[in-house]
Design an enzyme around this catalytic site. Structure first.
Site, PDB file in Angstrom:
ATOM      1  N   GLU A  80      15.420  19.365  33.112  1.00  0.00           N
ATOM      2  CA  GLU A  80      16.761  18.844  33.312  1.00  0.00           C
ATOM      3  C   GLU A  80      16.960  18.441  34.775  1.00  0.00           C
ATOM      4  OE1 GLU A  80      18.209  18.168  30.647  1.00  0.00           O
ATOM      5  OE2 GLU A  80      18.825  19.862  29.421  1.00  0.00           O
ATOM      6  N   HIS A 124      16.045  13.510  31.642  1.00  0.00           N
ATOM      7  CA  HIS A 124      15.044  14.575  31.516  1.00  0.00           C
ATOM      8  C   HIS A 124      13.756  14.051  30.886  1.00  0.00           C
ATOM      9  CE1 HIS A 124      16.763  16.149  27.392  1.00  0.00           C
ATOM     10  NE2 HIS A 124      15.837  15.262  27.179  1.00  0.00           N
ATOM     11  N   ASN A 158      20.132  11.948  30.326  1.00  0.00           N
ATOM     12  CA  ASN A 158      20.320  12.440  31.697  1.00  0.00           C
ATOM     13  C   ASN A 158      19.040  12.321  32.528  1.00  0.00           C
ATOM     14  OD1 ASN A 158      18.681  14.431  30.682  1.00  0.00           O
ATOM     15  ND2 ASN A 158      20.127  16.116  30.938  1.00  0.00           N
ATOM     16  N   ASP A 177       6.955  20.942  25.078  1.00  0.00           N
ATOM     17  CA  ASP A 177       8.003  21.965  25.161  1.00  0.00           C
ATOM     18  C   ASP A 177       8.278  22.616  23.808  1.00  0.00           C
ATOM     19  OD1 ASP A 177       9.186  19.714  24.017  1.00  0.00           O
ATOM     20  OD2 ASP A 177      10.487  19.302  25.719  1.00  0.00           O
TER      21      ASP A 177
HETATM   22  P1  PGA Z   1      14.919  11.627  21.477  1.00  0.00           P
HETATM   23  O1  PGA Z   1      14.796  12.658  22.662  1.00  0.00           O
HETATM   24  O2  PGA Z   1      13.580  11.016  21.289  1.00  0.00           O
HETATM   25  O3  PGA Z   1      15.334  12.449  20.288  1.00  0.00           O
HETATM   26  O4  PGA Z   1      15.950  10.622  21.890  1.00  0.00           O
HETATM   27  C1  PGA Z   1      14.161  12.272  23.834  1.00  0.00           C
HETATM   28  C2  PGA Z   1      14.328  13.338  24.876  1.00  0.00           C
HETATM   29  O5  PGA Z   1      15.379  14.001  24.902  1.00  0.00           O
HETATM   30  O6  PGA Z   1      13.414  13.501  25.691  1.00  0.00           O
END
Ligand code: PGA
Length: 241
Positions: free
Chosen positions: A143, A138, A136, A67
């Site tokens: 999302e 994702h 959450n 992404d």
């Molecule tokens: P993070 O993000 O590794 O910074 O915790 C993971 C994500 O949001 O997929």
């Protein structure tokens, strides 16, 4: 889903890094699906050290990221282009032409999504996808509520996601409101998936992933539809398991 439990973040990075370098050495032209964020940083450090110490080569490796934020240029230090350059690519012998990310600054974003999806197909798909997980649920920036049939698409980021990511920006106002992300169906086409998680903040999400059913309200649950997923997570992230 196979689960590898580690003591802490360092051991998670080490174990996942070791597995990853074994894959790269046994398939030198592997296509790796890459993730950004705090979670994979330790693995990238492992890959860099292994490249220096053991000369694992990335000359034929392709990498394709999950992404990118919309509306910030690749040169912006908060872009995922920049993250990947600084945290990994510039330390390896990977060819820049073999590193792919969506262009969140494209003038036609819909066309960019189509281009990216086709690119993934054209290079033969992802052999091994690295994923983090949001609180959450994702994966990528898909999302809750994202269709499991989704291909690369534009997503509106949830306020909680923007809040979580605001730690990298001067203020939450600077955090983009949209991103381009591989879709759930795109991710599920990967031949193999490593999902990484560390810390108590991810404990609820991992418990939900491992114990609950499959639902588009919890995007990571789509991984239960895939035959080759390994979760590498530390004790804090697995504290309810
Ligand atoms: P993070 O993000 O590794 O910074 O915790 C993971 C994500 O949001 O997929």
């Amino acid at each position: 889903m196979k689960i590898i439990r580690t003591e802490n973040y360092e051991e998670m990075s080490l174990k996942a890094g070791l597995l990853l370098t074994e894959k790269i050495r046994s398939n030198p032209s592997i296509t790796l699906g890459m993730a950004t964020g705090s979670t994979p940083k330790g693995i990238y450090q492992y890959l860099i050290k292994d490249h220096q110490d053991n000369r694992t080569t990335y000359k034929q490796v392709k990498s394709i990221n999950l992404d990118e934020y919309i509306g910030i240029a690749p040169s912006n230090p908060n872009s995922y282009h920049y993250f990947m350059q600084k945290n990994l690519f510039e330390h390896l012998d990977i060819h820049e032409a073999n590193t792919y990310l969506p262009n969140g600054a494209a003038s036609n974003l819909e066309a960019e999504c189509e281009r990216y999806e086709k690119l993934i197909e054209d290079i033969g798909g992802v052999d091994l996808q690295i994923l983090g997980i949001g609180q959450n649920g994702h994966i990528g920036f898909n999302e809750p509520g994202t269709s499991f049939d989704s291909r690369t698409h534009i997503i509106n980021l949830e306020e909680d996601t923007r809040k979580a990511n605001s730690r990298f920006f001067n203020s939450i106002d600077e955090v983009p409101k949209q991103a381009i992300t591989m879709g759930i169906a795109t991710i599920l086409k990967s031949k193999e998936i490593f999902l990484l998680a560390s810390g108590e903040a991810k404990a609820d999400a991992l418990a939900r992933l491992i114990k609950d059913g499959i639902s588009e309200d919890f995007p990571a649950s789509a991984l239960k539809l895939h035959q080759n997923v390994t979760i590498v997570a530390d004790a804090d992230a697995l504290k309810y398991i």
